[in-house]
Scaffold this active site. Structure first.
Site, PDB file in Angstrom:
ATOM      1  N   GLU A  24      36.666 144.851  34.942  1.00  0.00           N
ATOM      2  CA  GLU A  24      37.605 144.187  35.859  1.00  0.00           C
ATOM      3  C   GLU A  24      38.846 143.676  35.131  1.00  0.00           C
ATOM      4  O   GLU A  24      39.969 143.813  35.623  1.00  0.00           O
ATOM      5  CB  GLU A  24      36.916 143.011  36.566  1.00  0.00           C
ATOM      6  N   HIS A  68      56.092 131.418  14.876  1.00  0.00           N
ATOM      7  CA  HIS A  68      55.138 132.185  14.068  1.00  0.00           C
ATOM      8  C   HIS A  68      55.867 133.160  13.145  1.00  0.00           C
ATOM      9  O   HIS A  68      56.154 134.290  13.547  1.00  0.00           O
ATOM     10  CB  HIS A  68      54.192 132.954  14.994  1.00  0.00           C
ATOM     11  N   HIS A  76      50.947 131.755   9.462  1.00  0.00           N
ATOM     12  CA  HIS A  76      50.767 132.305  10.815  1.00  0.00           C
ATOM     13  C   HIS A  76      51.641 131.617  11.868  1.00  0.00           C
ATOM     14  O   HIS A  76      52.410 132.281  12.557  1.00  0.00           O
ATOM     15  CB  HIS A  76      49.295 132.216  11.246  1.00  0.00           C
ATOM     16  N   HIS A 114      26.940 136.014  43.755  1.00  0.00           N
ATOM     17  CA  HIS A 114      27.926 136.955  44.287  1.00  0.00           C
ATOM     18  C   HIS A 114      28.803 136.355  45.389  1.00  0.00           C
ATOM     19  O   HIS A 114      29.696 137.017  45.901  1.00  0.00           O
ATOM     20  CB  HIS A 114      27.221 138.212  44.823  1.00  0.00           C
TER      21      HIS A 114
HETATM   22  C1  LIG Z   1      43.664 134.792  24.591  1.00  0.00           C
HETATM   23  C2  LIG Z   1      44.239 133.988  23.469  1.00  0.00           C
HETATM   24  N1  LIG Z   1      43.442 133.139  22.794  1.00  0.00           N
HETATM   25  C3  LIG Z   1      43.945 132.373  21.819  1.00  0.00           C
HETATM   26  C4  LIG Z   1      45.271 132.439  21.485  1.00  0.00           C
HETATM   27  C5  LIG Z   1      45.840 131.534  20.406  1.00  0.00           C
HETATM   28  N2  LIG Z   1      46.170 132.360  19.224  1.00  0.00           N
HETATM   29  C6  LIG Z   1      47.409 132.779  18.979  1.00  0.00           C
HETATM   30  S1  LIG Z   1      47.459 133.834  17.680  1.00  0.00           S
HETATM   31  C7  LIG Z   1      45.813 133.704  17.420  1.00  0.00           C
HETATM   32  C8  LIG Z   1      45.095 134.485  16.369  1.00  0.00           C
HETATM   33  C9  LIG Z   1      45.926 134.803  15.226  1.00  0.00           C
HETATM   34  O1  LIG Z   1      45.364 135.798  14.466  1.00  0.00           O
HETATM   35  P1  LIG Z   1      45.916 137.263  14.519  1.00  0.00           P
HETATM   36  O2  LIG Z   1      45.773 137.790  15.866  1.00  0.00           O
HETATM   37  O3  LIG Z   1      45.258 138.000  13.429  1.00  0.00           O
HETATM   38  O4  LIG Z   1      47.456 137.099  14.236  1.00  0.00           O
HETATM   39  P2  LIG Z   1      48.158 136.861  12.828  1.00  0.00           P
HETATM   40  O5  LIG Z   1      47.640 135.558  12.315  1.00  0.00           O
HETATM   41  O6  LIG Z   1      47.790 137.999  11.963  1.00  0.00           O
HETATM   42  O7  LIG Z   1      49.605 136.804  13.163  1.00  0.00           O
HETATM   43  C10 LIG Z   1      45.240 132.838  18.342  1.00  0.00           C
HETATM   44  C11 LIG Z   1      43.810 132.469  18.369  1.00  0.00           C
HETATM   45  C12 LIG Z   1      46.069 133.339  22.201  1.00  0.00           C
HETATM   46  N3  LIG Z   1      47.355 133.484  21.971  1.00  0.00           N
HETATM   47  N4  LIG Z   1      45.533 134.130  23.163  1.00  0.00           N
END
Ligand SMILES: Cc1ncc(C[n+]2csc(CCOP(=O)(O)OP(=O)(O)O)c2C)c(N)n1
Length: 661
Positions: free
Chosen positions: A408, A28, A259, A470
Site C-alpha cells: 500500500e 545538512h 550529516h 478491518h
Molecule cells: C522517514 C524519515 N525518518 C527519519 C528522518 C530523519 N532523518 C533525516 S536523515 C536521516 C538518516 C541519515 O542517514 P543517511 O540516510 O545515511 O544520510 P547521510 O547521513 O548519509 O546524509 C534521518 C533518520 C527522515 N528524514 N525521514
C-alpha cells in the site's frame, strides 16, 4: 584560472552547500559534500535536462530521495542556469518563502521534481515516474518518450520499508530506465550504519531483479563507466557509490557530525584549504560558472532536436500528448458524465458504493486512456479493475492497470511519482483501514497538490464479519485533518459518479473516495444536472419549511437519516436530511449557504459510522452525533449497526429528547 577541471565543478557544489548551511545556521552539508562528484558526472555527461524549459516532457528525471541533502539539488539548479534558483535564493536557504526550503519542495517548472525529506518517498516516486515513462512510450512512441529516471538515495532511504515495496515492484516490472545512485557512506544520524543494519545490498537488490554495480563515488571514471553500462541494462539499476560523508572536511568527513549541522567557520576554513578553494562564500569563479552553464545549455539543443521529431508527428498524436501532459480531460468528458447520470437515475441501483464506483469506472476507463488504475492486491474488493483494464506487466508496460501487490505504501508513493511525471492520472485501491499504510505518501500527495485518486473501500463497520482489525474508526478523521485533500464518502451511485467527476477535475489536490462494502439504497430524489457533491453537503429532503431537526449524514448512513426523517413525522417532528459527502468542499461554500443547509436554528444530529470527532462543528454544543467511540466488532453488518445504535430508532429517541417531546 586555468580551465576548470572536474573537481572544480564538484567543489562549486560543495562550497555553495557548506556556505549556505553555515549562513542559515542549520542544514545538512554532509551529503552534498559526499555526492558532489557523482552528481557532477551525471549532470556533465548524461542527464538530459533543459534549464530553459524545466518541464519539458521528455527530460530525464532527477530525484534527490535523500531530501536532507537539498543543497546539492539547489546548487545544481543554480549552477546549470535554472531561472527558479538565483544566488540570492541560495543565500536565503531555509528562510521564509525561499524556494531553497529546508527539504526540496516540489514546484512546477522549477527543476524540483518532487518533495522529499521523508526518507524512501523519492525512491517510490522515481519508480512511479519510470512506470509513467514506459506507459507513455507505448502510447506515443519511443521517438517522443524515451527518458531515464535517476535517483540519489541514502542509507536511510534503503532502511525504510517503502524502499523494499517500490524497488521490489520495479524489479518485477523490469523498469530498465531507472538508475539509482546509493550514497553508500555507511553513516546515518546515530553514527555508523553498522549499529542498525547488516544487509548484503548486492544480494538484496539482485534478488529484486536489479542490476548492481559498485564504484568509488569520488572517482569520475568509475562513476561514468557505471552509468554508461546502466544505459543499456535490461533491469533497473543500482549503482552503489562508496562515498565519504562530508568529503573534504579534515575533522568531520566520514563522521555523523557532518550529516546535519553547519561545519562551523573554523572547519570551513580548513575545508577551503584542503580543497584549494580560494573563493569567498557564494562566489563562483567565472570559468567554473561558464563550464556549468555550458552543461545546462546542452539540454536546450536536445530539446530542439526533440521538437523536430514532435513537429513531424500527426496531429492526433500531438493533440493527445499535449492534452494529457497539460492534464486536460477529453472534450467529451462532461457528456460522458451526464449520460451516465441519466442512466443511473433511471436505473436507481441498490448496490454497494464500491460497485457504484466500478460502474462509473467501466465507462470512464473506456474514454480516458491516461487513467491508470490499480490496487494493492484487493482488485476484486475495491472494484478498481474494469473490462477495459489491461494489466501492466514486464511484457506489456503499456497497460492501464497495475497489480501493486500487497504494497500500500509503495502504491501511494508510486502514484505520486506517476502524477508528477505527467501524462497519466493514477488511481489505486485498498481498504480504508489500510489508508494508514498509505499515509506518509498520501500526505505528500496533498502537500504537493497532486491529482492522485485513492479508492478506499470497506469504509466502516458495515464491512461486517472481518471485525475490528478491518473496520476503520478514526480513519476518516485522520484523512479529513490533512490539508488540501478532499475526502468523499458518497451515499449512492449518483453521488459516487459526482465524486469521481470532482476528483478527476481536481488538478491541485488529491482525493479519497471512501466506499461501502455493503449494499446501500439509491437516495437521490431528483435528477440534477449540477454536481451536488461539489457543494460538499446539500439537502436531500425536508418535511416542512421550518424543520426542528436537521439530520446530517454521509455515505451509507444517509439512508438511516432518511428513514428517521420519515418516522419523525409520526411524532409531529419536522426534519431535514442533509447528505454531506465531502466536508472539505462544504467548508468552501459561503456562510449563507452553509447556514441554510444545516438550518442554523434547528437542532442537529450527525450520523456517520465512524469516530464522531469533528462533527461537533456542524451539530454544535446542543447537537448530538451518532457514531463510534470504540473499536468495532466481528459480526454481520446489520447486527453491528444495531449494537452500536446506528439506527433510525436511535435517531428518533435522541431527537425526541432534544426537543423535550
Ligand atoms: C522517514 C524519515 N525518518 C527519519 C528522518 C530523519 N532523518 C533525516 S536523515 C536521516 C538518516 C541519515 O542517514 P543517511 O540516510 O545515511 O544520510 P547521510 O547521513 O548519509 O546524509 C534521518 C533518520 C527522515 N528524514 N525521514
Amino acid at each position: 584560472m586555468v580551465s576548470p577541471v572536474f573537481k572544480d565543478l564538484a567543489n562549486a557544489i560543495r562550497f555553495l552547500s557548506i556556505d549556505s548551511v553555515q549562513k542559515a545556521n542549520s542544514g545538512h552539508p554532509g551529503l552534498p559534500m559526499g555526492m558532489a562528484d557523482v552528481a557532477t558526472v551525471l549532470f556533465k555527461y548524461y542527464l538530459r535536462f533543459n534549464p530553459k524549459n524545466p518541464d519539458w516532457i521528455n527530460r530525464d528525471r532527477f530525484i534527490l530521495s535523500a531530501g536532507h541533502g537539498s543543497m546539492l539539488l539547489y546548487s545544481l539548479l543554480y549552477l546549470t542556469g535554472y531561472k527558479s534558483i538565483s544566488i540570492e535564493d541560495i543565500q536565503n536557504f531555509r528562510q521564509l518563502n525561499s524556494i531553497c526550503a529546508g527539504h526540496p519542495e516540489y514546484e512546477k517548472n522549477s527543476g524540483i521534481e518532487t518533495t522529499t525529506g521523508p526518507l524512501g518517498q523519492g525512491l517510490s516516486n522515481a519508480v512511479g515516474m519510470a512506470i509513467a515513462e514506459e506507459i507513455m512510450k507505448k502510447r506515443f512512441g519511443s521517438s517522443l518518450i524515451n527518458h531515464k529516471t535517476y535517483v540519489i538515495a541514502s542509507d536511510g532511504d534503503f532502511m525504510e520499508g517503502i524502499s523494499h515495496e517500490a524497488m521490489s515492484l520495479a524489479g518485477h516490472l523490469k523498469l530498465k530506465n531507472l538508475i539509482v545512485f546509493f550514497d553508500n557512506n555507511k553513516i546515518s544520524i546515530d553514527g555508523s550504519t553498522s549499529l542498525a543494519i547488516s544487509d548484503n545490498y548486492k544480494k538484496r537488490f539482485e534478488s529484486y531483479g536489479w542490476s548492481f554495480q559498485e564504484v568509488n563515488g569520488h572517482n569520475e571514471k568509475q562513476i561514468s563507466k557505471a552509468i554508461k553500462k546502466s544505459l543499456n541494462s535490461k533491469k533497473p539499476n543500482l549503482i552503489s557509490c562508496k562515498t565519504i560523508i562530508g568529503y573534504g572536511s579534515p575533522n568531520k568527513s566520514g563522521k555523523a557530525s557532518s550529516h546535519g549541522a553547519p561545519l562551523g567557520e573554523e572547519e570551513i576554513k580548513l575545508v577551503r584549504k584542503k580543497l584549494k578553494w580560494e573563493y569567498k562564500p557564494f562566489e563562483i569563479p567565472n570559468e567554473i560558472m561558464k563550464e556549468w552553464r555550458k552543461i545546462g545549455e546542452r539540454g536546450n539543443h536536445e530539446e530542439k532536436k526533440w521538437n523536430k521529431i514532435y513537429i513531424k508527428k500527426n496531429n492526433k498524436i500531438k493533440r493527445e500528448l499535449d492534452r494529457t501532459v497539460s492534464g486536460k480531460l477529453p472534450d467529451n468528458f462532461n457528456k460522458i458524465i451526464n449520460v451516465q447520470k441519466n442512466k443511473f437515475f433511471n436505473l436507481k441501483p441498490v448496490v454497494a458504493s464500491r460497485q457504484s464506483s466500478a460502474d462509473v469506472l467501466e465507462e470512464i476507463t473506456k474514454n480516458l486512456p491516461e487513467l491508470i488504475g490499480g490496487s494493492a492486491d484487493l482488485s476484486g474488493s475495491n472494484n478498481t479493475k474494469t473490462k477495459n483494464s489491461k494489466i501492466l506487466k514486464p511484457s506489456n508496460l503499456g497497460g492501464n492497470y497495475i497489480h501493486y501487490g500487497v504494497r500500500e505504501h509503495g502504491m501511494a508513493g508510486i502514484m505520486n511519482g506517476m502524477s508528477l511525471h505527467g501524462g497519466v492520472i493514477p488511481y489505486g485501491g485498498t481498504f480504508l483501514i489500510f489508508s494508514d499504510y498509505c499515509k506518509p505518501s498520501l500526505r505528500l500527495s496533498a502537500l504537493m497538490g497532486l491529482k492522485v485518486i485513492y479508492i478506499f473501500s470497506h469504509d466502516s463497520i458495515g464491512l461486517g464479519e472481518d471485525g475490528p482489525t478491518h473496520q476503520p474508526i478514526e480513519h476518516l478523521v485522520h484523512l479529513r485533518a490533512i490539508p488540501n485533500l478532499n475526502v468523499f464518502r458518497p451515499a449512492d451511485t449518483i453521488e459516487t459518479l459526482e465524486c469521481w467527476e470532482i476528483a478527476l477535475k481536481s488538478s491541485t489536490n488529491p482525493s479519497v473516495i471512501a466506499l461501502s462494502r455493503q449494499k446501500i439504497p439509491f437516495i437521490t430524489q431528483t435528477l440534477n444536472q449540477k454536481n451536488m457533491c461539489s457543494l460538499g453537503g446539500y439537502e436531500i429532503k425536508k418535511t416542512n419549511s421550518n424543520p426542528e431537526i436537521t439530520l446530517i449524514a454521509s455515505g451509507s448512513e444517509v439512508q438511516i437519516a432518511i428513514d428517521a426523517s420519515k418516522k419523525l413525522q409520526n411524532y409531529n417532528i419536522n426534519s431535514k436530511v442533509v447528505s454531506m459527502p465531502c466536508q472539505e468542499l462544504f467548508e468552501k461554500q459561503t456562510k449563507d449557504y452553509r447556514e441554510k443547509i444545516i438550518e442554523k436554528d434547528s437542532k442537529k444530529i450527525s450520523i456517520e459510522a465512524s469516530s464522531i470527532f469533528g462533527w461537533e462543528k456542524y451539530v454544535g454544543a446542543e447537537g448530538s452525533s451518532l457514531g463510534l467511540k470504540s473499536f468495532g466488532k466481528s459480526a454481520p453488518a446489520k447486527k453491528l449497526y444495531e449494537d452500536f445504535n446506528l439506527t433510525s430508532d436511535s435517531v428518533i429517541k435522541i431527537a425526541k429528547k432534544m426537543l423535550g417531546k
